[in-house]
Design a protein around this motif. Structure first.
Motif: not given
Length: 162
Positions: A69, A73, A78-87
């Motif tokens: 992580i 960062k 974007d893997l953490m900042a974007n709600e869709e990619t976080r999933k």
């Protein structure tokens, strides 16, 4: 592509088990696509699933995840900042080999932007672009991760440029 090797170097330096035996960290770029537009530019973007496999791992999985992580960062926020990619952007599987070791497979949806420009001399110059940083830089240059008194991992803040 620079991200697979950058992440390999980061994890191999951060995780004590991988410092001793870096060949237990396997890296694959799967399901890759090149995305280019119909403009005059030859610039493009790599899109791929990075599959990291740590074999015969006897350490704490938290050490791998926290170091991962920290790298993300800087290199794929974007893997953490974007709600869709976080999933679904960070997925994992664990195979329990025995009572002591596991094989851990981590899949990441990564991108890399590549700029191609014509110089004044008429040659094509290529440059892998660093990720846009939407958050302040890390305050510390060196990190140590502990579980109680046990050192799990340690690493330098990942470089922002390829």
């Amino acid at each position: 592509m620079y991200k697979p090797n950058s992440l390999r170097q980061h994890l191999a330096a951060a995780i004590p088990d991988l410092q001793r035996d870096p060949d237990r960290l396997l890296v694959f770029a799967d399901e890759g696509n090149v995305v280019a537009s119909a403009t005059a530019s030859l610039s493009f973007e790599y899109r791929f699933k990075l599959n990291l496999i740590v074999t015969d791992y006897a350490g704490d999985a938290d050490a791998i995840m926290v170091a991962l992580i920290a790298w993300l960062k800087v290199h794929q926020l974007d893997l953490m900042a974007n709600e869709e990619t976080r999933k679904h952007g960070i997925a994992f599987e664990v195979d329990f080999n025995n009572h002591e070791t596991v094989d851990i497979s981590i899949k990441l949806e990564l991108t890399e932007r590549v700029a191609v420009k014509t110089s004044e001399a008429g040659r094509l110059d290529i440059k892998h672009l660093a990720e846009i940083q939407h958050m302040p830089a890390y305050a510390d240059e060196f990190w140590k991760l502990y579980d109680g008194e046990k050192l799990l991992a340690e690493w330098r803040t990942p470089e922002t440029t390829p």
